[in-house]
Write an enzyme that holds these catalytic residues in place. Structure first.
Site, PDB file in Angstrom:
ATOM      1  N   HIS A 125     -41.900   1.969   2.818  1.00 38.69           N
ATOM      2  CA  HIS A 125     -42.028   2.771   1.598  1.00 38.69           C
ATOM      3  C   HIS A 125     -42.993   2.114   0.610  1.00 38.69           C
ATOM      4  O   HIS A 125     -43.910   2.756   0.081  1.00 38.69           O
ATOM      5  CB  HIS A 125     -40.649   2.944   0.959  1.00 38.69           C
ATOM      6  CG  HIS A 125     -40.623   3.857  -0.221  1.00 38.69           C
ATOM      7  ND1 HIS A 125     -40.011   5.086  -0.191  1.00 38.69           N
ATOM      8  CD2 HIS A 125     -41.122   3.723  -1.477  1.00 38.69           C
ATOM      9  CE1 HIS A 125     -40.140   5.671  -1.370  1.00 38.69           C
ATOM     10  NE2 HIS A 125     -40.796   4.857  -2.172  1.00 38.69           N
ATOM     11  N   GLU A 126     -42.807   0.834   0.384  1.00 43.46           N
ATOM     12  CA  GLU A 126     -43.637   0.157  -0.617  1.00 43.46           C
ATOM     13  C   GLU A 126     -45.071  -0.055  -0.127  1.00 43.46           C
ATOM     14  O   GLU A 126     -46.012  -0.051  -0.923  1.00 43.46           O
ATOM     15  CB  GLU A 126     -43.005  -1.180  -1.019  1.00 43.46           C
ATOM     16  CG  GLU A 126     -41.578  -1.077  -1.561  1.00 43.46           C
ATOM     17  CD  GLU A 126     -41.422  -0.074  -2.700  1.00 43.46           C
ATOM     18  OE1 GLU A 126     -42.424   0.222  -3.386  1.00 43.46           O
ATOM     19  OE2 GLU A 126     -40.305   0.434  -2.882  1.00 43.46           O
ATOM     20  N   HIS A 129     -47.128   2.887  -1.061  1.00 44.45           N
ATOM     21  CA  HIS A 129     -47.623   2.767  -2.437  1.00 44.45           C
ATOM     22  C   HIS A 129     -48.819   1.816  -2.496  1.00 44.45           C
ATOM     23  O   HIS A 129     -49.809   2.083  -3.185  1.00 44.45           O
ATOM     24  CB  HIS A 129     -46.518   2.253  -3.355  1.00 44.45           C
ATOM     25  CG  HIS A 129     -45.404   3.231  -3.574  1.00 44.45           C
ATOM     26  ND1 HIS A 129     -45.611   4.562  -3.840  1.00 44.45           N
ATOM     27  CD2 HIS A 129     -44.059   3.068  -3.579  1.00 44.45           C
ATOM     28  CE1 HIS A 129     -44.451   5.178  -3.998  1.00 44.45           C
ATOM     29  NE2 HIS A 129     -43.500   4.285  -3.833  1.00 44.45           N
TER      30      HIS A 129
END
EC number: 3.4.24.-
Length: 246
Positions: A125-126, A129
């Site tokens: 997920h990160e 980003h």
């Protein structure tokens, strides 16, 4: 979250905790006050930190979602270094991790990441980003639509909304459920890192949803499980070889 057989999903008791995880783009106030976080010599002997470091290494070396993202970051001129770009730290509340855009670093909440599957989800997920931060001029701090777009992409592509994880959360059986899950989790993540109303967060997600939901880079598809992620990684590598020979 990939729903692969070798990943143990969270039990029912952990379902509610998952609703609070993945606060991408978080800038931690205590980190800003202290400057760039330093890992002290003794910190490596604490159980949580040692466990976090070992799980992170396992994720970086074996998870197909993460391996594709690392290759894509390198291809975009933003090669990731484990020591520089990841930091295992204690966090407040139920936060599992965040992307600190002010120092281009992913924070992993060593006191809240409970197992290898959880670590895989958080890092994936990160890294989405971080990939967005690398490839675009993202205004994380003042443009909520930019934040909303990255949160939609992260929820869509990281496996956050896989069928297996939604079953563990007791959320399933709805028409177009994947899209609904992506919307809900993007809104939840925005509210976790911005002092705005739910209505403002919903409006931002609605405005960007169609274009950002259909932006599947660098996967080229929605990787619903590890098998899809492996195929996507293979295709990415072949695409890279093709363009390098033109």
């Amino acid at each position: 979250m990939a729903g692969a057989p070798d990943e143990r999903g969270p039990g029912p008791a952990a379902g509610e905790q998952l609703q609070q995880q993945h606060v991408g783009c978080q800038v931690f106030p205590e980190r800003l006050a202290q400057g760039k976080p330093q890992q002290g010599f003794l910190s490596s002997f604490f159980t949580n930190n040692q466990k976090c470091q070992l799980m992170l290494l396992q994720t970086l070396e074996t998870n197909p979602y993460v391996k594709l993202l690392l290759d894509a970051m390198k291809h975009s001129g933003c090669a990731v270094n484990k020591e520089r770009h990841f930091s295992c730290e204690d966090c407040n509340g139920n936060v599992s991790g965040g992307f600190d855009a002010s120092v281009s670093q992913i924070v992993l909440c060593q006191n809240n990441i409970c197992n290898q599957a959880h670590m895989n989800r958080v890092v994936t997920h990160e890294l989405i980003h971080a990939f967005d931060h690398c490839r675009a001029h993202v205004d994380w701090f003042t443009n909520v639509r930019h934040l909303a777009c990255s949160e939609v992409r992260a929820a869509n592509l990281s496996g956050d909304c896989s069928l297996l994880n939604e079953i563990f959360r007791l959320h399933f059986g709805l028409k177009q459920h994947h899209q609904t899950c992506v919307r809900d989790r993007a809104i939840r993540s925005i509210l976790a890192v911005r002092n705005i109303s739910k209505e403002v967060a919903q409006k931002a997600v609605d405005e960007v949803f169609e274009s950002c939901f259909n932006d599947h880079e660098p996967f080229g598809r929605i990787p619903h499980n590890k098998t899809y992620a492996r195929y996507a990684h293979r295709d990415f590598q072949n695409r890279d070889r093709y363009y390098s020979n033109i």
